[in-house]
Design a protein around this motif. Sequence first.
Motif, PDB file in Angstrom:
ATOM      1  N   GLU A 149      63.720  26.400  55.977  1.00 21.78           N
ATOM      2  CA  GLU A 149      63.127  26.234  54.646  1.00 21.78           C
ATOM      3  C   GLU A 149      62.313  27.466  54.282  1.00 21.78           C
ATOM      4  O   GLU A 149      61.788  28.164  55.146  1.00 21.78           O
ATOM      5  N   LEU A 151      59.770  27.241  51.572  1.00 21.77           N
ATOM      6  CA  LEU A 151      58.974  26.606  50.529  1.00 21.77           C
ATOM      7  C   LEU A 151      57.550  27.164  50.489  1.00 21.77           C
ATOM      8  O   LEU A 151      57.004  27.583  51.507  1.00 21.77           O
ATOM      9  N   ARG A 152      56.959  27.122  49.292  1.00 23.52           N
ATOM     10  CA  ARG A 152      55.558  27.477  49.114  1.00 23.52           C
ATOM     11  C   ARG A 152      54.806  26.247  48.635  1.00 23.52           C
ATOM     12  O   ARG A 152      55.296  25.523  47.751  1.00 23.52           O
ATOM     13  N   THR A 155      54.567  24.947  44.833  1.00 24.47           N
ATOM     14  CA  THR A 155      55.821  25.150  44.091  1.00 24.47           C
ATOM     15  C   THR A 155      57.012  24.686  44.932  1.00 24.47           C
ATOM     16  O   THR A 155      58.122  25.169  44.764  1.00 24.47           O
ATOM     17  N   LYS A 158      60.019  23.176  42.983  1.00 25.03           N
ATOM     18  CA  LYS A 158      60.720  24.261  42.285  1.00 25.03           C
ATOM     19  C   LYS A 158      61.495  25.123  43.270  1.00 25.03           C
ATOM     20  O   LYS A 158      62.653  25.499  43.011  1.00 25.03           O
ATOM     21  N   ASP A 159      60.888  25.444  44.417  1.00 24.90           N
ATOM     22  CA  ASP A 159      61.557  26.282  45.413  1.00 24.90           C
ATOM     23  C   ASP A 159      62.771  25.585  46.010  1.00 24.90           C
ATOM     24  O   ASP A 159      63.767  26.229  46.341  1.00 24.90           O
ATOM     25  N   THR A 160      62.695  24.263  46.155  1.00 28.32           N
ATOM     26  CA  THR A 160      63.819  23.511  46.710  1.00 28.32           C
ATOM     27  C   THR A 160      64.978  23.437  45.734  1.00 28.32           C
ATOM     28  O   THR A 160      66.146  23.620  46.124  1.00 28.32           O
ATOM     29  N   ASN A 162      65.442  25.426  43.090  1.00 28.06           N
ATOM     30  CA  ASN A 162      65.850  26.754  42.605  1.00 28.06           C
ATOM     31  C   ASN A 162      65.592  27.812  43.679  1.00 28.06           C
ATOM     32  O   ASN A 162      64.801  28.745  43.479  1.00 28.06           O
ATOM     33  N   PRO A 163      66.262  27.704  44.827  1.00 28.22           N
ATOM     34  CA  PRO A 163      65.982  28.629  45.924  1.00 28.22           C
ATOM     35  C   PRO A 163      66.541  30.021  45.674  1.00 28.22           C
ATOM     36  O   PRO A 163      67.531  30.190  44.960  1.00 28.22           O
ATOM     37  N   ASP A 164      65.894  31.026  46.274  1.00 28.60           N
ATOM     38  CA  ASP A 164      66.427  32.386  46.211  1.00 28.60           C
ATOM     39  C   ASP A 164      67.754  32.460  46.946  1.00 28.60           C
ATOM     40  O   ASP A 164      68.660  33.180  46.546  1.00 28.60           O
ATOM     41  N   SER A 246      56.045  40.371  44.051  1.00 27.95           N
ATOM     42  CA  SER A 246      55.715  39.204  44.862  1.00 27.95           C
ATOM     43  C   SER A 246      55.054  39.630  46.165  1.00 27.95           C
ATOM     44  O   SER A 246      55.544  40.515  46.874  1.00 27.95           O
TER      45      SER A 246
END
Length: 265
Positions: A149, A151-152, A155, A158-160, A162-164, A246
């Motif tokens: 994972e 994750l932050r 967020t 959102k990170d889950t 809309n992952p990079d 970032s």
Amino acid sequence: MKLAVVGTGYVGLVSGVCFAHLGHQVVCVDKQEERIARLNSGEVPIYEPGLKEMMDASAAAGRLRFTTGLQEAVHHADIVILAVGTPSLPSGEADLSFIEAAAREIGQAMNGYKIIVTKSTVPVGTNEKVAAIVAAHSGHPFAVASVPEFLREGTAVKDTLNPDRIVIGTSEEAVAQRLAELHRPLTEHIVVTDIRSAEMIKYASNAFLATKISFINEIANICEKVGADVMRVAEGMGYDKRIGSSFCGRESATAGHAFRRIRKR
């Protein structure tokens, strides 16, 4: 797909709720009876924007359940996601006792072929230990994969959703395809590699981000000595695409100021 998520901490709860939101049948399991009781009553133990609304909607639709019964959860699932904690020991090493205990119980509970996915942050080689433990306690076929994972807190939903990127570590093509299918609605940026490389990607990513924060903190120290504005320095650096904003932009510079003030006290 039918998923079991072992562990309802930050990673497990957010992952389980988000997969249920995407339409999968999810059972989240945890040994802490009080936590499961709170979740079943609709109480979310962490704050993440949108998490409670998604959890309530998925539970009402029958796609999300919470239980203390690991055997029930494993029986239900085609894919079992390990999301238990790996806290640091006094030596600095990761405490893998929760991972090992979960692997043992999963092996004992298996009723057929399962894909066991480690999402917890674990040292390189841990998934091989998980496979050995499961094999020692189960006569059923299974596969082990690493899907770390990124994750932050604050967020995580959102990170889950809309992952990079999604990193999938496995030695089996069929498993890679199955897990890619599970994650493809989230992103097309899916990296498939061997298990050890997937484990290392997580640690290398964490180390690089920590390095950027440490770097801008040291730049802030120099700015104080020479009379420069670290906020403007960070902004000017961040426009360089090779550097990026970032973890080296205004938010990190602000964090650096705060950290430096605490350290001076």
